[in-house]
Design a protein around this motif. Structure first.
Motif, PDB file in Angstrom:
ATOM      1  N   LEU A  18       3.567 -12.237 -17.787  1.00 25.23           N
ATOM      2  CA  LEU A  18       4.615 -12.863 -18.587  1.00 25.23           C
ATOM      3  C   LEU A  18       5.012 -11.981 -19.774  1.00 25.23           C
ATOM      4  N   GLY A  19       6.289 -11.696 -19.905  1.00 23.61           N
ATOM      5  CA  GLY A  19       6.782 -10.921 -21.031  1.00 23.61           C
ATOM      6  C   GLY A  19       6.559  -9.422 -20.932  1.00 23.61           C
ATOM      7  N   GLN A  20       6.147  -8.969 -19.761  1.00 22.68           N
ATOM      8  CA  GLN A  20       5.888  -7.533 -19.600  1.00 22.68           C
ATOM      9  C   GLN A  20       6.676  -6.979 -18.416  1.00 22.68           C
ATOM     10  N   GLY A  21       6.694  -5.667 -18.314  1.00 18.01           N
ATOM     11  CA  GLY A  21       7.318  -5.042 -17.166  1.00 18.01           C
ATOM     12  C   GLY A  21       6.368  -5.014 -15.978  1.00 18.01           C
ATOM     13  N   PRO A  22       6.911  -4.814 -14.796  1.00 14.50           N
ATOM     14  CA  PRO A  22       6.056  -4.733 -13.606  1.00 14.50           C
ATOM     15  C   PRO A  22       5.079  -3.560 -13.700  1.00 14.50           C
ATOM     16  N   GLU A  23       3.882  -3.775 -13.165  1.00 16.95           N
ATOM     17  CA  GLU A  23       2.873  -2.712 -13.123  1.00 16.95           C
ATOM     18  C   GLU A  23       2.449  -2.479 -11.677  1.00 16.95           C
ATOM     19  N   PHE A  24       2.321  -1.220 -11.334  1.00 18.11           N
ATOM     20  CA  PHE A  24       1.999  -0.799  -9.984  1.00 18.11           C
ATOM     21  C   PHE A  24       0.638  -1.320  -9.538  1.00 18.11           C
ATOM     22  N   LEU A  25       0.594  -1.819  -8.306  1.00 15.32           N
ATOM     23  CA  LEU A  25      -0.671  -2.223  -7.704  1.00 15.32           C
ATOM     24  C   LEU A  25      -1.063  -1.281  -6.573  1.00 15.32           C
ATOM     25  N   THR A  26      -0.185  -1.179  -5.556  1.00 16.80           N
ATOM     26  CA  THR A  26      -0.542  -0.409  -4.386  1.00 16.80           C
ATOM     27  C   THR A  26       0.707   0.002  -3.621  1.00 16.80           C
ATOM     28  N   TYR A  27       0.550   0.992  -2.719  1.00 19.77           N
ATOM     29  CA  TYR A  27       1.674   1.613  -2.036  1.00 19.77           C
ATOM     30  C   TYR A  27       1.301   1.909  -0.584  1.00 19.77           C
ATOM     31  N   PHE A  28       2.236   1.574   0.318  1.00 13.28           N
ATOM     32  CA  PHE A  28       2.075   1.871   1.730  1.00 13.28           C
ATOM     33  C   PHE A  28       3.211   2.785   2.194  1.00 13.28           C
ATOM     34  N   GLN A  29       2.863   3.680   3.083  1.00 10.73           N
ATOM     35  CA  GLN A  29       3.878   4.389   3.847  1.00 10.73           C
ATOM     36  C   GLN A  29       3.602   4.036   5.302  1.00 10.73           C
ATOM     37  N   ASN A  30       4.519   3.332   5.911  1.00  7.38           N
ATOM     38  CA  ASN A  30       4.264   2.705   7.210  1.00  7.38           C
ATOM     39  C   ASN A  30       3.002   1.843   7.079  1.00  7.38           C
ATOM     40  N   GLU A  31       2.023   2.042   7.945  1.00  8.06           N
ATOM     41  CA  GLU A  31       0.835   1.182   7.870  1.00  8.06           C
ATOM     42  C   GLU A  31      -0.258   1.768   6.993  1.00  8.06           C
ATOM     43  N   ALA A  32      -0.064   2.981   6.521  1.00 10.63           N
ATOM     44  CA  ALA A  32      -1.097   3.646   5.732  1.00 10.63           C
ATOM     45  C   ALA A  32      -0.989   3.281   4.254  1.00 10.63           C
ATOM     46  N   GLN A  33      -2.100   2.852   3.710  1.00  8.22           N
ATOM     47  CA  GLN A  33      -2.159   2.553   2.275  1.00  8.22           C
ATOM     48  C   GLN A  33      -2.498   3.857   1.554  1.00  8.22           C
ATOM     49  N   LEU A  34      -1.498   4.463   0.949  1.00  3.67           N
ATOM     50  CA  LEU A  34      -1.670   5.789   0.364  1.00  3.67           C
ATOM     51  C   LEU A  34      -2.190   5.757  -1.063  1.00  3.67           C
ATOM     52  N   ASP A  35      -2.015   4.656  -1.742  1.00  3.03           N
ATOM     53  CA  ASP A  35      -2.447   4.593  -3.139  1.00  3.03           C
ATOM     54  C   ASP A  35      -2.769   3.133  -3.460  1.00  3.03           C
ATOM     55  N   LYS A  36      -3.993   2.897  -3.870  1.00  2.00           N
ATOM     56  CA  LYS A  36      -4.365   1.545  -4.302  1.00  2.00           C
ATOM     57  C   LYS A  36      -4.992   1.584  -5.684  1.00  2.00           C
ATOM     58  N   SER A  37      -4.629   2.602  -6.421  1.00  2.00           N
ATOM     59  CA  SER A  37      -5.247   2.817  -7.724  1.00  2.00           C
ATOM     60  C   SER A  37      -4.907   1.735  -8.740  1.00  2.00           C
ATOM     61  N   GLY A  38      -3.837   0.992  -8.511  1.00  3.04           N
ATOM     62  CA  GLY A  38      -3.434  -0.029  -9.459  1.00  3.04           C
ATOM     63  C   GLY A  38      -4.065  -1.386  -9.242  1.00  3.04           C
ATOM     64  N   LEU A  39      -4.777  -1.560  -8.154  1.00  5.47           N
ATOM     65  CA  LEU A  39      -5.413  -2.851  -7.896  1.00  5.47           C
ATOM     66  C   LEU A  39      -6.463  -3.094  -8.979  1.00  5.47           C
ATOM     67  N   PRO A  40      -6.390  -4.235  -9.674  1.00 10.67           N
ATOM     68  CA  PRO A  40      -7.234  -4.424 -10.854  1.00 10.67           C
ATOM     69  C   PRO A  40      -8.712  -4.644 -10.566  1.00 10.67           C
ATOM     70  N   SER A  41      -9.044  -5.105  -9.371  1.00  6.36           N
ATOM     71  CA  SER A  41     -10.460  -5.312  -9.051  1.00  6.36           C
ATOM     72  C   SER A  41     -10.616  -5.360  -7.542  1.00  6.36           C
TER      73      SER A  41
END
Lengths: 114, 113
Positions: free
Chosen positions: B39-62
């Protein structure tokens, strides 16, 4: 890691007033820059983007933004706002070494009084 | 469909409950992102897929957060044992390919009570 600052959290203007929303980013490398708008109850929509070339970019609905590399800034402008411009505006940065991940600023909520 | 579709639009979960949030990207879009917007903030990155591959999950908080995109189209973000701090709008975005416009869904507003 890159970060984005939007200096104004809330802006209130009367119709026909000029608008400038500040956006500064911190990242030393090459960046792509974006402004998104979110109208009440709607999804984020792209207003304009800068990848390369002319640093003055024009977007939809009369908006424009200027990339000033030396100031790490990408301020959004509109010469004459309308009531329908009431929305929240987000500046975002994509560093070229970060895939397509966007780093967003905290947003600026604009209210235009009729 | 014409745009990115997310469901449900609103979700109220009791603390400790598991939730699953769905994203239907634009057909043919290769890249898919999940963002969290408090609430009151900008979006923050969680994770990224290219096709079925999860290339980056560094933003997942836990490790309670898990995302998948098994067939390279629909994606699900799962949150286990929800906590109050998980309350936020979860946004999904898709891109046709790299360095093109990201199209966002309307988001799922999660409230943990």
């Amino acid at each position: 890691a890159q970060s984005v600052s939007q200096h104004n959290h809330h802006v209130i203007l009367s119709e026909a007033a000029s608008l400038e929303l500040g956006c500064n980013y911190s990242y030393g490398g090459t960046v792509n820059l974006f402004w998104y708008v979110q109208y009440p109850g709607q999804h984020l929509q792209l207003l304009l983007k800068y990848f390369s070339g002319d640093p003055l970019v024009k977007g939809i609905k009369g908006f424009e933004a200027e990339f000033i590399k030396s100031k790490f800034s990408f301020n959004l402008r509109k010469p004459s706002v309308q009531w329908s411009d009431t929305a929240e505006y987000f500046c975002a940065v994509n560093a070229n070494n970060a895939g397509n991940m966007l780093t967003f600023g905290g947003g600026t909520r604009l209210m235009v009084k009729p | 469909g014409a745009g990115v579709s997310q469901s449900p639009r609103y979700k109220v979960a009791k603390r400790g409950q598991d939730v699953a949030l769905r994203c239907d990207p634009i057909s043919g879009h290769v890249s898919l992102f999940w963002y969290q917007q408090a609430l009151g903030q900008g979006p923050e990155f969680l994770t990224y897929f290219q096709n079925e591959a999860q290339l980056d999950k560094s933003g997942l908080p836990s490790d309670r957060f898990f995302a998948e995109r098994p067939e390279g189209s629909v994606s699900t973000l799962k949150i286990q044992r929800t906590q109050q701090e998980d309350s936020a709008v979860y946004l999904c975005a898709s891109l046709r390919r790299s360095n093109t416009e990201a199209f966002f869904g309307q988001g799922t507003r999660l409230t943990v009570v």
